[in-house]
Write a protein that holds these residues in place. Structure first.
Motif, short mmCIF file in Angstrom:
data_model
loop_
_atom_site.label_atom_id
_atom_site.label_comp_id
_atom_site.label_asym_id
_atom_site.label_seq_id
_atom_site.Cartn_x
_atom_site.Cartn_y
_atom_site.Cartn_z
N ILE A 1 -7.06 11.54 4.49
CA ILE A 1 -5.95 10.77 4.51
C ILE A 1 -5.20 11.30 5.73
O ILE A 1 -5.05 10.59 6.74
CB ILE A 1 -5.10 10.74 3.41
N PHE B 1 -5.73 3.17 10.02
CA PHE B 1 -5.02 2.97 8.62
C PHE B 1 -5.23 2.39 7.54
O PHE B 1 -4.98 2.67 6.49
CB PHE B 1 -3.31 2.21 9.26
N VAL B 2 -6.36 1.44 7.77
CA VAL B 2 -7.07 0.71 6.85
C VAL B 2 -7.75 1.52 5.90
O VAL B 2 -7.96 1.81 4.82
CB VAL B 2 -7.70 -0.50 7.54
N VAL C 1 -7.03 5.93 -0.41
CA VAL C 1 -6.02 6.15 -1.56
C VAL C 1 -6.55 5.13 -2.65
O VAL C 1 -6.52 5.40 -3.86
CB VAL C 1 -4.63 5.88 -0.98
N PHE C 2 -6.76 3.89 -2.22
CA PHE C 2 -7.11 2.65 -3.25
C PHE C 2 -8.43 3.22 -4.08
O PHE C 2 -8.32 3.15 -5.52
CB PHE C 2 -7.49 1.53 -2.64
N ALA D 1 -7.55 4.78 5.90
CA ALA D 1 -6.61 5.70 4.88
C ALA D 1 -6.05 4.96 3.70
O ALA D 1 -6.16 5.68 2.52
CB ALA D 1 -5.21 5.86 5.62
N GLY D 2 -5.55 3.90 3.71
CA GLY D 2 -5.32 2.96 2.52
C GLY D 2 -6.59 2.83 1.43
O GLY D 2 -6.32 2.90 0.43
N PHE D 3 -7.58 2.34 2.10
CA PHE D 3 -9.14 2.35 1.19
C PHE D 3 -9.10 3.55 0.38
O PHE D 3 -9.69 3.63 -0.71
CB PHE D 3 -10.16 1.72 2.04
#
Length: 264
Positions: free
Chosen positions: A21, A222-223, A229-230, A225-227
């Motif tokens: 992240i 940034f996508v 976490v998801f 990083a979100g992936f």
């Protein structure tokens, strides 16, 4: 129920997430910074172009070699016109035509490429007005040498005699028997009724494809990083549901879930 977080497998997953992240956020911020730098460079280039138009012309020798600071500035040079070349496939106001490029022999023995103007249609020597004879003094905007294949400059080879794809010393030195300045000049007013060629943008100072690539890469990081976490939450929820089912006795024992060799 969350004791599985202390297993070696989940230690590895958690360490990966804690490293991935910040890395994705750092890379996204870096790409965003690159895009903002290009936006600032584009704004500064616009302000510099307006300032250059107001400044008095300076002698050519004071502005060489061409840099980002001197590109586009008004300069003046004297000499006699020599060989004339055509630069095909140049677009002006949406119309395709060609530049008329004439080499100005300066007192230092070198030649300065001077774009005297633009004419519509296919490049043809008969269309290009002959340059003035005798000693002349020209005034215009100083430009850096072009790179074939960049900024819309054709990299095509095999042009007819008397034509060049790029306005650069590297290309022109093979076409004339004398040294050529690593720069060129576009006249402030087209010569002999030709249209004036506008000042070209300094390389790496505009909102070009590279700038928007930086913006696209920003979104991608940034996508990512979100992936990460998801996926971590998804694995956590699945593992927690499995642990809960095991506590309630809803998950069969390992021996019951593994079929016997006989299939019974």
């Amino acid at each position: 129920m969350y004791r599985f977080l202390l297993t070696p497998r989940w230690w590895g997953i958690n360490v990966f997430v804690l490293l991935a992240i910040p890395f994705c956020v750092f890379m996204g911020s870096w790409q965003l910074g690159r895009f903002e730098d290009r936006v600032d460079s584009h704004r500064d280039a616009g302000e510099q172009a307006a300032s250059n138009e107001r400044e008095a012309a300076r002698p050519l020798t004071e502005l060489l070699p061409v840099t980002k600071a001197t590109a586009g500035k008004q300069t003046t040079a004297s000499g006699t016109y020599g060989r004339q070349l055509l630069v095909p496939d140049r677009v002006l106001d949406g119309k395709r035509g060609f530049y008329v490029l004439t080499l100005l022999r300066t007192p230092d023995g070198k030649a300065l490429p001077v774009v005297r103007g633009w004419l519509p249609g296919p490049a043809a020597p008969a269309k290009a007005p002959a340059p003035p004879s005798g000693e002349v003094t020209v005034t215009g905007a100083l430009q850096a040498s072009e790179n074939p294949g960049e900024n819309g400059v054709s990299a095509a080879g095999g042009l007819p005699s008397g034509q060049t794809a790029a306005i650069s010393a590297a290309s022109l030195v093979n076409l004339v028997p004398y040294d050529v300045h690593d720069a060129w000049l576009t006249l402030n007013r087209g010569d002999a009724g030709m249209r004036t060629v506008p000042v070209a943008a300094t390389p790496d100072t505009g909102l070009d494809l590279k700038a928007f690539q930086n913006l696209g890469y920003t979104g991608e990081w940034f996508v990512f990083a979100g992936f990460v976490v998801f996926m971590w939450f998804r694995l956590l929820r699945r593992e927690a549901e499995f642990a809960r089912d095991a506590e309630l006795g809803l998950v069969p024992d390992e021996e019951e879930r593994v079929p016997s060799p006989s299939g019974t």
